[in-house]
Design an enzyme around this catalytic site. Structure first.
Site, mmCIF file in Angstrom:
data_model
loop_
_atom_site.group_PDB
_atom_site.id
_atom_site.type_symbol
_atom_site.label_atom_id
_atom_site.label_comp_id
_atom_site.label_asym_id
_atom_site.label_seq_id
_atom_site.Cartn_x
_atom_site.Cartn_y
_atom_site.Cartn_z
ATOM 1 N N SER A 192 3.311 3.236 -1.091
ATOM 2 C CA SER A 192 2.015 4.328 -1.551
ATOM 3 C C SER A 192 2.200 4.822 -2.783
ATOM 4 C CB SER A 192 2.146 5.368 -0.419
ATOM 5 O OG SER A 192 0.998 5.796 -0.498
ATOM 6 N N ASP A 408 -4.456 -0.910 6.664
ATOM 7 C CA ASP A 408 -4.239 0.203 5.941
ATOM 8 C C ASP A 408 -5.398 1.192 5.608
ATOM 9 O OD1 ASP A 408 -3.659 2.214 3.967
ATOM 10 O OD2 ASP A 408 -1.953 0.955 2.958
ATOM 11 N N HIS A 446 -0.568 1.897 7.114
ATOM 12 C CA HIS A 446 -0.179 2.408 5.743
ATOM 13 C C HIS A 446 1.705 2.317 5.466
ATOM 14 C CE1 HIS A 446 -0.528 4.288 1.638
ATOM 15 N NE2 HIS A 446 0.237 5.037 2.055
#
Ligand SMILES: *[C@@H]1O[C@H](CO)[C@@H](O)[C@H](O)[C@H]1NC(C)=O
Ligand SMILES: *[C@@H]1O[C@H](CO)[C@@H](O)[C@H](O)[C@H]1NC(C)=O
Ligand SMILES: *[C@@H]1O[C@H](CO)[C@@H](O)[C@H](O)[C@H]1NC(C)=O
Ligand SMILES: *[C@@H]1O[C@H](CO)[C@@H](O)[C@H](O)[C@H]1NC(C)=O
Ligand SMILES: *[C@@H]1O[C@H](CO)[C@@H](O)[C@H](O)[C@H]1NC(C)=O
Ligand SMILES: *[C@@H]1O[C@H](CO)[C@@H](O)[C@H](O)[C@H]1NC(C)=O
Ligand SMILES: [Ca+2]
Length: 521
Positions: A192, A408, A446
């Site tokens: 991320s 995601d 995610h």
């Protein structure tokens, strides 16, 4: 059994520094407190931890209960990056060290040392370092907003690029002082924001790391936050309560949407299993859910259908240019804590208030494409991280592995394809196989989670080190690539239900053979 791997063999070889006894390591660890003088750096504490321990941590970040597994020396430090900014961090230095350095990334707008990854890296015998990225908190699941950015451009610069650089520079010096030996190879691991930090490191400081593992990268940061803000607006945020807006969808209606998406697209990959292997091939039509005359429940109003049309379409700017790919059909199933949650997306509001407008309060009911133009114009501290020029990193022999869950809901996996294509265009290469590989992970959320084979050694969430071999572990695969020139052709992931699936590298496709999914050109 997974195929035997070079990294596994290496782990068994005798090159490890492990001769000293626990008592000697403890003496060495405690002496660092008074003997280590590094530029701009204060050693706050050193602790030798001989057996698995639940440790206490400084600061407000509390989303994980940190634990150590390997016997190690814990070094807490602060680096003054300027007179108005500082990076706090920790080095976890395992007794058994294989000469490898592992720098770690962060999440969201944080702010929080990644203790899960510190434990993961030190267990695999990396000297591992994590920092707070220049400020305390604001990491998403952790408490606190990103108010530390307000009128503090150097704190923003730490977040945008500098914290990871000093982590590498000072971190390697701490490692050398402790082991009396220089780091042989250095790695980075993050997801991320961590994926963006890894990309930024490869672009800006190509010598800092030999190998970078950067998952679900938050690259094209300005458009990413702009897109998330637009998504909030599609569904009526910041109306309070959320259901005061006719655009709002209740959880029941979202469940209906997910079921309809699966009805339309689950079987495109040949298997009805709740996983859409290629969401970019799903031409979802929400019109099928629109209420027919007389129907008032279990269906959508035209306004709600319109909101969904917007969500599942790419975002274009004021001059018709592509700003960001569309939301992936299927990813709405994991929507807690995303732009689909009640309220205006907090990372976008924090960024606009504290970094772009320099205010504490702002009305987000008028958020639109003009705001995204402001993000672009300011591009604070070069946060955008969307250049394809990785030539310096490639030329020095750097290796980059990235991965992205196809479900995601925070960062579109389609954007990772776009990043790959941008690098390919910029370097005039049809394929990036010799230094950059992107693994697409069907059904994963995610950085982890979701249905499907979502554990493959990415290491930023507990339980992701499913199998200790480079065929199944993307960090060990990176080690094989950097140290032995053996790149991963595929990565095998494991699901919570014990299922496995071979993940393919873009632009290969994951194709059902009639028995299993295989990778095809
Ligand atoms: C870092 O900054 C703090 C606060 O300004 C100061 O007290 C400290 O001496 C500085 N440390 C170093 C090593 O420069
Ligand atoms: C250093 O860490 C130890 C162990 O956690 C703790 O007991 C001690 O109070 C700490 N010292 C300082 C100066 O923070
Ligand atoms: C850490 O704390 C958790 C929860 O309290 C406990 O289950 C676990 O056994 C502890 N681990 C160690 C190594 O003390
Ligand atoms: C130490 O801080 C100064 C500015 O305060 C900076 O110019 C220098 O690059 C820093 N050194 C390191 C190793 O970060
Ligand atoms: C907020 O501060 C930044 C950095 O000092 C500056 O570039 C920007 O123009 C400011 N924004 C406004 C709206 O004044
Ligand atoms: C991984 O496997 C190697 C070789 O079998 C072993 O030395 C190492 O301790 C294992 N690491 C973990 C975390 O299980
Ligand atoms: Ca399917």
């Amino acid at each position: 059994m997974p195929r035997s791997s070079v990294a596994t063999v290496l782990l068994l070889s005798s090159c490890a520094l492990t001769a000293a006894s626990s008592t000697q390591w403890k003496t060495q660890c405690l002496s660092l407190q008074t003997s280590l003088y590094l530029e701009n750096t204060t050693i706050l504490n050193t602790t030798y931890i001989a057996a698995p321990t639940n440790i206490t941590t400084p600061g407000i970040c509390r989303s994980t209960a940190p634990v150590t597994s390997a016997p190690l020396c814990r070094v807490e430090f602060v680096i003054n990056t300027t007179s108005t900014s500082a990076v706090h961090g920790e080095a976890w230095l395992p007794d058994t060290w294989y000469g490898r350095f592992l720098g770690l990334g962060n999440g969201g707008l944080g702010g929080c040392v990644d203790y899960v990854a510190l434990d993961y890296g030190s267990s695999l015998h990396f000297a591992s370092l994590g920092t707070d990225n220049g400020h305390d908190g604001g990491g998403g699941a952790d408490p606190g907003d990103a108010h530390q950015f307000l009128n503090h451009p150097e704190v923003i610069a730490d977040y945008a690029w500098r914290a990871v650089h000093v982590e590498a520079v000072i971190g390697k010096q701490i490692v050398q002082a402790y082991y009396g030996k220089a780091t042989a190879k250095s790695y980075f691991l993050g997801c991320s924001t961590g994926g963006r930090q890894g990309t930024q490191a490869a672009l800006k400081f190509p010598d800092d790391f030999d190998g970078i593992l950067g998952g679900a990268p938050a690259v094209n940061f300005n458009h990413l936050l702009g897109w998330a803000g637009m998504i909030s607006r599609y569904f009526g945020a910041p109306s309070s309560p959320p259901e005061a807006s006719p655009k709002w969808l209740t959880p029941d209606l979202w469940a209906l949407v997910t079921a309809e998406i699966l009805r339309q697209c689950d079987d495109l990959d040949g298997v009805v299993d709740g996983i859409i292997t290629e969401p970019d091939a799903c031409g979802f039509r929400p019109e099928y859910l629109q209420c027919t005359s007389g129907q008032t429940t279990g269906c959508l109003t035209p306004i709600q259908v319109e909101a969904l049309k917007n969500l599942y379409s790419p975002l274009y700017g004021l001059r018709g240019q592509l700003l960001y790919p569309r939301f992936s059909p299927g990813a709405e199933a994991d929507s807690v804590g995303t732009a689909l949650s009640p309220g205006f997306f907090p990372f976008t509001s924090d960024w606009e208030r504290f970094v772009i407008l320099n205010v504490t309060e702002h009305d987000f009911s008028t958020f639109g494409l003009e705001d995204i133009e402001l993000f672009d114009k300011q591009n604070a501290a070069g946060i955008d991280t969307f250049s394809g020029d990785l030539s310096a990193f490639r030329n020095r022999g750097g290796k980059f592995l990235t991965y992205h869950g196809r479900r995601d809901p925070l960062i579109s996996s389609t954007n990772s394809k776009r990043m790959y294509d941008l690098i390919a265009h910029t370097l005039a290469l049809p394929l990036l196989d010799d230094f950059y590989r992107l693994f697409l992970v069907p059904g994963m959320g995610h950085c982890g989670g979701g249905l499907g084979a979502n554990a493959f050694g990415q290491g930023t969430l507990p339980g992701q080190n499913a199998v200790n071999a480079s065929s199944h572990n993307i960090l060990l695969a990176l080690v094989d690539w950097v140290e032995h020139g053996v790149p991963p052709a595929t990565i095998v992931g494991s699901g919570v239900d014990g299922s496995v699936r071979t993940h393919c590298r873009y632009p290969q496709r994951s194709v059902f053979s009639g028995k299993v999914f295989v990778c095809a050109d």
